[in-house]
Design a protein around this motif. Structure first.
Motif, PDB file in Angstrom:
ATOM      1  N   PRO A  11       1.171  -1.366  -0.266  1.00 55.15           N
ATOM      2  CA  PRO A  11      -0.088   0.473   0.377  1.00 55.15           C
ATOM      3  C   PRO A  11       0.821   1.219  -0.212  1.00 55.15           C
ATOM      4  O   PRO A  11       1.999   1.237   0.184  1.00 55.15           O
ATOM      5  CB  PRO A  11      -0.596  -0.333   1.037  1.00 55.15           C
ATOM      6  CG  PRO A  11       0.439  -0.922   1.933  1.00 55.15           C
ATOM      7  CD  PRO A  11       0.683  -2.074   0.764  1.00 55.15           C
ATOM      8  N   VAL A  12       0.032   2.559  -0.418  1.00 55.18           N
ATOM      9  CA  VAL A  12       0.319   3.585  -0.672  1.00 55.18           C
ATOM     10  C   VAL A  12       0.864   4.006   1.697  1.00 55.18           C
ATOM     11  O   VAL A  12      -0.729   4.106   1.939  1.00 55.18           O
ATOM     12  CB  VAL A  12       0.389   4.992  -1.279  1.00 55.18           C
ATOM     13  CG1 VAL A  12       0.433   6.173  -0.756  1.00 55.18           C
ATOM     14  CG2 VAL A  12       0.368   4.722  -2.260  1.00 55.18           C
ATOM     15  N   THR A  13       1.663   4.181   1.797  1.00 46.68           N
ATOM     16  CA  THR A  13       1.618   4.131   3.596  1.00 46.68           C
ATOM     17  C   THR A  13       2.693   4.836   4.036  1.00 46.68           C
ATOM     18  O   THR A  13       3.963   5.417   3.532  1.00 46.68           O
ATOM     19  CB  THR A  13       2.485   2.369   4.924  1.00 46.68           C
ATOM     20  OG1 THR A  13       1.820   3.276   5.445  1.00 46.68           O
ATOM     21  CG2 THR A  13       3.191   2.159   3.859  1.00 46.68           C
TER      22      THR A  13
ATOM     23  N   GLU B  45      -1.040   6.656  -9.624  1.00 47.68           N
ATOM     24  CA  GLU B  45      -0.786   7.067  -8.133  1.00 47.68           C
ATOM     25  C   GLU B  45      -0.129   7.040  -7.331  1.00 47.68           C
ATOM     26  O   GLU B  45       0.780   7.660  -6.901  1.00 47.68           O
ATOM     27  CB  GLU B  45      -2.730   6.969  -7.336  1.00 47.68           C
ATOM     28  CG  GLU B  45      -2.962   7.369  -5.218  1.00 47.68           C
ATOM     29  CD  GLU B  45      -2.897   8.390  -5.420  1.00 47.68           C
ATOM     30  OE1 GLU B  45      -2.816   9.186  -6.576  1.00 47.68           O
ATOM     31  OE2 GLU B  45      -1.739   8.637  -4.304  1.00 47.68           O
ATOM     32  N   ALA B  46       0.730   5.472  -7.455  1.00 48.95           N
ATOM     33  CA  ALA B  46       1.404   4.708  -7.081  1.00 48.95           C
ATOM     34  C   ALA B  46       3.124   5.416  -7.236  1.00 48.95           C
ATOM     35  O   ALA B  46       3.797   5.657  -6.725  1.00 48.95           O
ATOM     36  CB  ALA B  46       2.274   3.508  -6.949  1.00 48.95           C
ATOM     37  N   LEU B  47       2.921   5.565  -8.768  1.00 51.27           N
ATOM     38  CA  LEU B  47       4.358   6.163  -8.940  1.00 51.27           C
ATOM     39  C   LEU B  47       4.336   7.427  -9.005  1.00 51.27           C
ATOM     40  O   LEU B  47       5.662   8.275  -9.046  1.00 51.27           O
ATOM     41  CB  LEU B  47       3.514   5.879 -11.051  1.00 51.27           C
ATOM     42  CG  LEU B  47       5.195   6.846 -11.860  1.00 51.27           C
ATOM     43  CD1 LEU B  47       6.112   6.348 -11.080  1.00 51.27           C
ATOM     44  CD2 LEU B  47       4.783   7.259 -12.875  1.00 51.27           C
ATOM     45  N   SER B  48       3.340   8.420  -8.860  1.00 57.06           N
ATOM     46  CA  SER B  48       3.060  10.076  -8.369  1.00 57.06           C
ATOM     47  C   SER B  48       3.582   9.604  -6.473  1.00 57.06           C
ATOM     48  O   SER B  48       4.644  10.678  -6.308  1.00 57.06           O
ATOM     49  CB  SER B  48       1.576  10.687  -7.733  1.00 57.06           C
ATOM     50  OG  SER B  48       1.793  11.316  -7.583  1.00 57.06           O
ATOM     51  N   VAL B  49       3.252   8.706  -5.791  1.00 57.44           N
ATOM     52  CA  VAL B  49       3.718   8.599  -4.582  1.00 57.44           C
ATOM     53  C   VAL B  49       5.770   8.762  -4.467  1.00 57.44           C
ATOM     54  O   VAL B  49       6.609   8.464  -3.835  1.00 57.44           O
ATOM     55  CB  VAL B  49       3.334   7.606  -3.747  1.00 57.44           C
ATOM     56  CG1 VAL B  49       3.319   7.801  -2.549  1.00 57.44           C
ATOM     57  CG2 VAL B  49       1.431   7.952  -3.552  1.00 57.44           C
ATOM     58  N   MET B  50       6.145   7.329  -5.203  1.00 57.43           N
ATOM     59  CA  MET B  50       7.285   6.983  -5.859  1.00 57.43           C
ATOM     60  C   MET B  50       8.128   8.450  -6.257  1.00 57.43           C
ATOM     61  O   MET B  50       9.004   8.343  -5.579  1.00 57.43           O
ATOM     62  CB  MET B  50       7.204   6.423  -6.480  1.00 57.43           C
ATOM     63  CG  MET B  50       6.154   4.795  -5.989  1.00 57.43           C
ATOM     64  SD  MET B  50       7.006   3.422  -7.876  1.00 57.43           S
ATOM     65  CE  MET B  50       6.682   1.871  -6.214  1.00 57.43           C
ATOM     66  N   GLU B 135      14.454   8.084 -21.392  1.00 60.40           N
ATOM     67  CA  GLU B 135      13.667   8.652 -21.735  1.00 60.40           C
ATOM     68  C   GLU B 135      11.760   7.803 -21.984  1.00 60.40           C
ATOM     69  O   GLU B 135      11.812   8.663 -23.319  1.00 60.40           O
ATOM     70  CB  GLU B 135      13.979   9.888 -23.238  1.00 60.40           C
ATOM     71  CG  GLU B 135      14.909  10.671 -22.761  1.00 60.40           C
ATOM     72  CD  GLU B 135      15.798  11.790 -24.233  1.00 60.40           C
ATOM     73  OE1 GLU B 135      14.600  10.469 -24.756  1.00 60.40           O
ATOM     74  OE2 GLU B 135      16.534  12.351 -24.039  1.00 60.40           O
ATOM     75  N   CYS B 136      11.747   7.496 -21.283  1.00 56.54           N
ATOM     76  CA  CYS B 136      10.553   7.459 -20.890  1.00 56.54           C
ATOM     77  C   CYS B 136       9.443   8.118 -20.694  1.00 56.54           C
ATOM     78  O   CYS B 136       8.970   8.707 -19.477  1.00 56.54           O
ATOM     79  CB  CYS B 136      10.259   6.167 -19.621  1.00 56.54           C
ATOM     80  SG  CYS B 136      12.001   4.538 -19.928  1.00 56.54           S
ATOM     81  N   SER B 137       8.191   7.640 -21.116  1.00 54.11           N
ATOM     82  CA  SER B 137       6.542   8.346 -20.478  1.00 54.11           C
ATOM     83  C   SER B 137       6.446   7.493 -18.823  1.00 54.11           C
ATOM     84  O   SER B 137       6.738   7.066 -19.024  1.00 54.11           O
ATOM     85  CB  SER B 137       5.737   8.619 -21.293  1.00 54.11           C
ATOM     86  OG  SER B 137       5.566   7.097 -21.954  1.00 54.11           O
ATOM     87  N   ASP B 138       5.343   8.593 -18.587  1.00 51.02           N
ATOM     88  CA  ASP B 138       5.118   7.755 -17.122  1.00 51.02           C
ATOM     89  C   ASP B 138       3.810   6.619 -17.585  1.00 51.02           C
ATOM     90  O   ASP B 138       4.011   5.706 -17.050  1.00 51.02           O
ATOM     91  CB  ASP B 138       3.875   8.805 -16.469  1.00 51.02           C
ATOM     92  CG  ASP B 138       4.586   9.532 -15.783  1.00 51.02           C
ATOM     93  OD1 ASP B 138       3.537  10.721 -15.044  1.00 51.02           O
ATOM     94  OD2 ASP B 138       5.467   9.822 -15.722  1.00 51.02           O
ATOM     95  N   GLU B 139       3.681   6.586 -18.824  1.00 51.81           N
ATOM     96  CA  GLU B 139       2.799   5.105 -19.195  1.00 51.81           C
ATOM     97  C   GLU B 139       3.801   4.345 -19.470  1.00 51.81           C
ATOM     98  O   GLU B 139       3.691   2.946 -18.662  1.00 51.81           O
ATOM     99  CB  GLU B 139       1.971   5.603 -20.652  1.00 51.81           C
ATOM    100  CG  GLU B 139       1.101   6.828 -20.651  1.00 51.81           C
ATOM    101  CD  GLU B 139       0.991   7.937 -20.467  1.00 51.81           C
ATOM    102  OE1 GLU B 139       0.199   8.791 -20.021  1.00 51.81           O
ATOM    103  OE2 GLU B 139       2.071   7.879 -20.902  1.00 51.81           O
ATOM    104  N   ASP B 140       5.298   4.316 -19.747  1.00 54.87           N
ATOM    105  CA  ASP B 140       6.241   2.949 -20.083  1.00 54.87           C
ATOM    106  C   ASP B 140       6.484   3.063 -18.476  1.00 54.87           C
ATOM    107  O   ASP B 140       6.272   1.570 -18.003  1.00 54.87           O
ATOM    108  CB  ASP B 140       7.514   3.733 -20.936  1.00 54.87           C
ATOM    109  CG  ASP B 140       7.081   3.900 -21.556  1.00 54.87           C
ATOM    110  OD1 ASP B 140       7.576   5.117 -22.705  1.00 54.87           O
ATOM    111  OD2 ASP B 140       6.321   3.560 -22.774  1.00 54.87           O
ATOM    112  N   LEU B 141       6.118   3.917 -17.479  1.00 56.58           N
ATOM    113  CA  LEU B 141       7.052   3.280 -16.252  1.00 56.58           C
ATOM    114  C   LEU B 141       5.809   2.689 -15.417  1.00 56.58           C
ATOM    115  O   LEU B 141       6.152   1.396 -14.681  1.00 56.58           O
ATOM    116  CB  LEU B 141       7.021   5.055 -15.408  1.00 56.58           C
ATOM    117  CG  LEU B 141       7.943   5.558 -15.544  1.00 56.58           C
ATOM    118  CD1 LEU B 141       8.332   6.758 -14.786  1.00 56.58           C
ATOM    119  CD2 LEU B 141       9.397   5.092 -16.100  1.00 56.58           C
ATOM    120  N   ILE B 142       4.289   3.442 -15.950  1.00 57.62           N
ATOM    121  CA  ILE B 142       3.339   1.779 -15.195  1.00 57.62           C
ATOM    122  C   ILE B 142       3.450   1.064 -15.315  1.00 57.62           C
ATOM    123  O   ILE B 142       3.039   0.263 -14.897  1.00 57.62           O
ATOM    124  CB  ILE B 142       2.391   3.019 -15.243  1.00 57.62           C
ATOM    125  CG1 ILE B 142       1.733   4.503 -14.257  1.00 57.62           C
ATOM    126  CG2 ILE B 142       0.831   2.776 -15.334  1.00 57.62           C
ATOM    127  CD1 ILE B 142       0.871   6.013 -15.258  1.00 57.62           C
TER     128      ILE B 142
END
Lengths: 220, 298
Positions: A11-13, B45-50, B135-142
């Motif tokens: 999870p995000v935590t 969302e997970a990528l954004s938090v990372m 030079e990857c896009s966010d779609e690539d990373l996801i």
């Protein structure tokens, strides 16, 4: 049982520990949900590894944050003890030892606007938890699905009647556990259901002649 | 179908004529009933938090709750930008980002457990560094995150992701396996190469103990995240060179589980062995118990 990939990349935590922080928030949230109202007083007893490391892992902040209803991804968990003071939640931390319990176990005895509770739960890794004991009822519930704990007298017909009531409304039972103290004695039936159960169905279940009490835990 | 083996995941993907990442998305949707669109949004969302965890970790003054760790990401960042590191630009960037994320974790910041909080820096370190350098896009990373989580889901089903059950090979080892596969995905490699990379990463950290000093997720965990970002990239390069593991990937996972079960409990997250009971480890533990102000313990 199939795993959700969001328990793998997720999870995000809040950090630092999936078991000692994220799982501890979840336990606090379950306690609050079972109580059904704002918590005013809580005695929080840590066992095992929780007792040894709760300060460094922020397990104390995490449990209080969960009791306040914070999500495990809420940065406010870091100042949950201050928030508790603002909101009138009185807490007390204790440590104890019991070799029977999972190394990451906490007991929460709490009262407030809802029902008084005395639960014991463990944090089993990756943010997942197990609700192990509620009042005198021993159990092992992951609390990942809406869950019904049906305390009843052991006699024929309960499973059939209860599952029939659920089936009539189209509720699907994902998992089920039954245990009893002795033949004809106190028994506990636990249903984990795919979707949240409505109040009317709970009233019908409570009316069954074998049933003593039902504690319903929505998905936390 | 569920995540029972890397082989069956690969075969199912081949049968449906889709990539591993697509297969993982479809499996998640079939198993949970959640729509593909929501699943993709959740991973975004997970990528954004990372990304946020990495950038926060590179700021000055990040220090753990206990005070035992902090400042290593900024040291690595300064070093890589101002000297000629022996590891190349991409690798040192991945190490820096992994350290940053791990230090945010130790300071009670917000991270994505991937697969656990203790190993949370490895996957972001690798994919964000690869993402920038390639030079990857966010779609690539996801997409790469879905590949990674498929690997992790198989390890969770077949073995374990928990240090308490399997030692650090199960946590950081699994994270490195996930990251190695993700790196290959970002380089446009086949499912077979991604699996080989995962297998080579995991294979080379078998037996790794979980012996955290003072029982905290800091020593050796923070720096281990930095080292393991580089291990993931090494495994990816080996696999992309066409080097394969003699022992098939699923058998490597099974071996990890068997080894984990053989590890004594003193080396499985109990802080009763290894680094945790070195003279310095014990001294730090003593200080922690005697101190009410945790920032005192170093």
């Amino acid at each position: 049982m199939s795993i959700s990939i969001f328990n793998i990349t997720g999870p995000v935590t809040i950090g630092p520990s999936s078991s000692h922080t994220a799982g501890a928030v979840r336990i606090g949230r379950v306690a609050r949900t079972i109580s059904g109202g704002a918590i005013k007083n809580a005695i929080i007893t840590f066992y095992g590894s929780f007792a040894e490391t709760y300060m460094g892992h922020g397990t104390n902040l995490a449990v209080v944050g969960g009791l306040l209803g914070l999500e495990m991804s809420d940065p406010d968990i870091k100042r949950s003890l201050d928030i508790a003071k603002e909101k009138g939640l009185n807490y007390e931390f204790k440590t104890a030892f019991d070799p029977r319990y999972h190394p990451n176990t906490v007991r929460i005895q709490a009262s407030g606007d809802g029902r008084d509770i005395n639960i014991r739960a463990s944090s089993v890794g990756g943010g997942a938890i197990s609700l192990d004991c509620m009042n005198t009822y021993e159990m092992e519930i992951p609390c990942t699905m809406p869950t019904m704990i049906i305390a009843h007298k052991d006699m024929p017909g309960l499973i059939a009647s209860a599952s029939d009531i659920l089936a009539q409304k189209g509720y699907n039972i994902g998992a089920m556990k039954l245990s009893r103290s002795r033949r004809g004695g106190d028994a506990v039936l636990v249903f984990e259901v795919d979707t949240e159960v409505d109040e009317l169905t709970l009233i019908r279940l409570r009316a069954l002649k074998q049933v003593k009490e039902i504690i319903y835990i929505p998905k936390v | 179908m569920s995540f029972t083996s890397l082989q069956s995941l690969m075969e199912a993907a081949a049968e449906r004529q889709i990539s591993i990442s697509e297969m993982v998305i479809q499996l998640e949707s079939e198993n949970t009933g959640i729509s593909v669109e929501t699943i993709k949004n959740n991973m975004a969302e997970a990528l954004s938090v990372m990304k946020k965890a990495v950038s926060s970790g590179l700021e000055e003054g990040v220090i753990s709750v206990s005070g035992l760790t902090g400042g290593n990401a900024t040291k690595m960042n300064t070093y890589r930008l101002n000297s000629k590191p022996l590891n190349g630009a991409l690798s040192t960037k991945a190490m820096t980002y992994a350290l940053a994320c791990s230090e945010i974790n130790a300071s009670m910041g917000i991270i994505v457990a991937a697969p656990t909080a203790g190993s949370c820096g490895i996957l972001p370190g690798v994919i964000l560094a690869c993402g920038e350098e390639l030079e990857c896009s966010d779609e690539d990373l996801i997409r790469a995150l879905f590949t990674a989580s498929g690997i992790g889901a198989v390890i969770a089903t077949r073995a374990t992701l928990s240090g308490a059950e399997g030692g650090c090979q199960a946590e950081c080892g699994s994270a490195a396996a996930m990251a190695a596969a993700a790196a290959c995905e970002l380089c446009g490699q086949s499912a077979e190469v991604c699996m080989q990379a995962a297998s080579l990463a995991l294979k080379n950290v078998l037996g790794l103990a979980c012996d955290p000093v003072c029982g905290l997720v800091e020593v050796p965990c923070v720096k281990r995240n930095g080292v393991f970002a580089s291990i993931a990239l090494t495994a990816a390069d080996l696999a992309m060179a066409g080097i394969t593991s003699v022992i098939p990937p699923d058998e490597v996972i099974d071996a990890m589980y068997a080894i984990g079960s053989s590890l004594p409990s003193s080396l499985r997250e109990t802080a009763c062995g290894g680094l945790a009971v070195t003279p310095t480890g014990l001294k730090l533990k003593e200080k922690m118990h005697n101190s009410t102000d945790l920032t005192d313990i170093k």
